[in-house]
Design an enzyme around this catalytic site. Structure first.
Site: not given
Lengths: 282, 196
Positions: B16, B43, B136
Site C-alpha cells: 500500500s 491499495h 492487509d
C-alpha cells in the site's frame, strides 16, 4: 512438506464440498450458483463456515438443508449486494448525454435494472430521469433473485453515513439540483423521496434460471456479469439481447465487456470506457 | 534430494503506502524473458483509472496491465488489480474480479488475492509483501505458507512504511526478509534456475 500435503488435501476437499453445496442449493432451493466464478463462492462459504464455528462446508450444507430459514443467510452471503448511488458518476454522464436524448423520442420508455440488489442505482436512475423530465413516461423494472435485498430496495431507506459520498457522486454525475432535495434525514437514515418510486416495479427475477423479462429500451446490469463464468455470461447477455427492442441500449459495469459472449457483433459500442452498447437495428 | 521438476508458477505481491516506487524498483529489474506471471494488489484511491499499470508498463521490460475478467495468467505478464475491485485467481488460471465487501478496509484486498492464489497454485506460489501502512496481506501470507509456497517480506527497515511487512513477519510465516534489490535478484534467480 507433510503439513502442506495435509493442507492441499483440505483445499481439494473444500473444492468438492463447494460443488456438493451448490448442487444442494440448486436442487433443494432452486438457486443455481454452479456457473458462478468459483473463487468468490469458496471465499464466501469458507467465511460463513468459520463465522459459525463450523468445521467444514459439509456441516454448512447440513445446516442449509435442515435448518429452517438458514437459506436466507446463504443468499445474503452469495448476493452481490455492494452498491452505491450514482456509482461511477461518469457512467451517468454518458447515459444522460448519449442515451436519454434517444429515449426521449419514444412515447413510453421501459428500463430494466437487472440484479438491482438494494436499489441504490435504480433510484439514481429515477432521479436522473426526473431531472430530464422523463420519469413520468418511464416504467422501471428493478429485479434481483434475492427477495431480501429487494425488500430493502422497495423501502428506499439507506444509512445516513453514505450520504456524503452519494452527494459527491450525484454532483459528479451531472446532477442539476441539490441532492438533499431527494431525501429526508431521519435519525441515522435517509428516506428517499417516495415519488421517485411511483414508476418503479420491484420484482424477483433470476438471470440464471428465468427467461426473457420485457421489451426494454435500456437494460442496466452493472457488476453482475463479472461473477459469472464465460458460458453463463454469454447466456445472460443473450437473454438481455432478447429482452431489448431493436436499437435498445445495454449498460454494463466498467470491467465488463461483450468480448467473450459471441454477441459483440450484434451491438454497436456507444461508449467503450463506460460500457454502453446499442443493439443493432438489424 | 531436490525435486528437479519443482518450479514456482506465479508471484503475488501486496503493498500500500509507498508501493508505487517499490513496485517500480522490482518490476523494472525483471528481464523481458522473465517467465513467472505476477499478480499485484496496490491499495489505491478508487478513481485512479489505470495509472499504475500504465506507469509500471512504461518502466518495465515485462508487460504490465490492469487486470480484466477472464484474463489468462500467462508468463511474462504482470496484472494489477483495478481500483475498487478484488482480484482473484480461478482454477483454470484466469482472473476474476468482484466488487464484494471491503476486507481490511480495502478493495482490492491483498488477502483476497493471496488466499485464492494459494488455493490454485499451492506450493508453486511466491507471496511478497512490500511497504504499507496496514495489516492487509498478513492472513494471506499465512495461507500461502500453509500451502507450502515461498513467502517474502520487504525488510521493514528499508520500507517507506514498515507496518505491512512487519505485520506479515509477525505471523512467523515469512521465509525471507529482504531489501527490494535482493527480492528482485532472488526472483530472477528462481526464474532462471527453478531448482534453486
Amino acid at each position: 512438506m507433510t503439513n502442506s500435503k495435509e493442507y492441499h488435501r483440505l483445499l481439494d476437499l473444500q473444492e468438492l464440498e463447494v460443488d456438493l453445496f451448490l448442487h444442494a442449493l440448486n436442487s433443494q432451493f432452486g438457486y443455481d450458483f454452479r456457473e458462478y466464478n468459483k473463487a468468490h463462492i469458496i471465499r464466501r462459504l469458507v467465511f460463513r463456515t468459520k463465522a459459525l464455528g463450523l468445521n467444514s462446508i459439509t456441516e454448512l450444507q447440513h445446516k442449509l438443508l435442515h435448518e429452517k430459514g438458514f437459506i436466507e443467510t446463504i443468499l445474503r452471503d452469495l448476493s452481490i449486494s455492494v452498491t452505491e448511488m450514482f456509482r461511477d458518476p461518469s457512467f451517468y454522464i454518458r447515459i444522460r448525454k448519449e442515451v436519454l436524448p434517444i429515449l426521449k423520442t419514444y412515447p413510453y420508455i421501459k428500463i430494466w435494472h437487472a440484479g438491482c440488489a438494494t436499489g441504490e442505482e435504480v433510484y439514481s436512475f429515477a432521479i436522473m430521469l426526473q431531472e430530464e423530465k422523463l420519469l413520468d413516461r418511464t416504467q422501471i423494472y428493478a429485479t434481483d433473485f434475492n427477495p431480501i435485498v429487494l425488500e430493502t430496495a422497495r423501502k428506499g431507506i439507506y444509512p445516513i453515513a453514505r450520504i456524503k459520498d452519494y452527494t459527491s457522486n450525484y454532483q459528479a454525475a451531472g446532477g442539476t439540483r441539490s441532492f438533499s432535495d431527494y431525501y429526508i434525514a431521519k435519525y441515522d437514515s435517509v428516506i428517499l423521496d417516495q415519488r421517485l418510486r411511483t414508476n418503479i416495479v420491484f420484482a424477483e427475477h433470476n438471470l440464471v434460471t428465468d427467461s426473457v423479462f420485457t421489451e426494454a429500451h435500456l437494460i442496466v446490469c452493472r457488476n453482475v456479469l463479472i461473477y459469472f463464468n464465460k458460458s453463463l455470461q454469454a447466456k445472460v447477455v443473450a437473454l438481455f439481447k432478447n429482452s431489448l427492442i431493436k436499437g435498445g441500449y445495454l449498460g454494463l459495469g466498467s470491467k465488463e465487456s461483450l468480448m467473450f459472449t459471441g454477441l459483440a457483433d450484434q451491438f454497436v459500442v456507444i461508449d467503450e470506457k463506460e460500457k454502453i452498447f446499442k443493439l443493432k437495428l438489424q | 534430494m531436490k525435486e528437479q521438476s519443482f518450479k514456482y508458477e506465479a508471484i503475488v505481491i501486496g503493498t500500500s503506502a509507498g508501493g508505487l516506487m517499490a513496485l517500480k524498483t522490482i518490476l523494472s529489474a525483471l528481464p523481458a524473458h522473465f517467465s513467472m506471471p505476477l499478480l499485484i494488489v496496490q491499495h489505491l484511491a478508487p478513481r485512479s483509472e489505470g495509472f499504475l499499470a500504465h506507469y509500471l508498463n512504461n518502466t518495465s521490460a515485462i508487460h504490465v496491465k490492469e487486470a480484466s475478467p477472464y484474463d489468462m495468467i500467462l508468463a511474462g505478464n504482470a496484472f494489477i488489480a483495478p481500483p475498487n475491485y478484488h482480484m482473484l485467481v480461478e482454477n483454470d488460471r484466469t482472473i476474476s474480479l468482484t466488487v464484494s465487501q471491503k476486507e481490511n478496509y480495502a478493495r482490492p484486498s491483498i488477502n483476497v488475492l493471496f488466499d485464492s492464489a494459494a488455493r490454485v497454485y499451492k506450493e508453486k506460489l511466491i507471496g511478497l509483501i512490500l511497504t504499507g501502512a496496514n495489516n492487509d496481506g498478513s492472513q494471506g501470507i499465512v495461507q500461502i505458507k500453509a500451502a507450502g509456497g515461498l513467502t517474502i517480506a520487504q525488510d521493514p527497515q528499508t520500507a517507506e512504511a514498515a507496518i505491512m511487512p512487519q505485520m506479515a513477519i509477525n505471523t512467523n510465516c515469512v521465509d525471507k526478509v529482504l531489501k527490494l534489490n535482493e527480492i528482485a535478484n532472488l526472483l530472477i534467480a528462481l526464474d532462471d534456475n527453478p531448482t534453486q
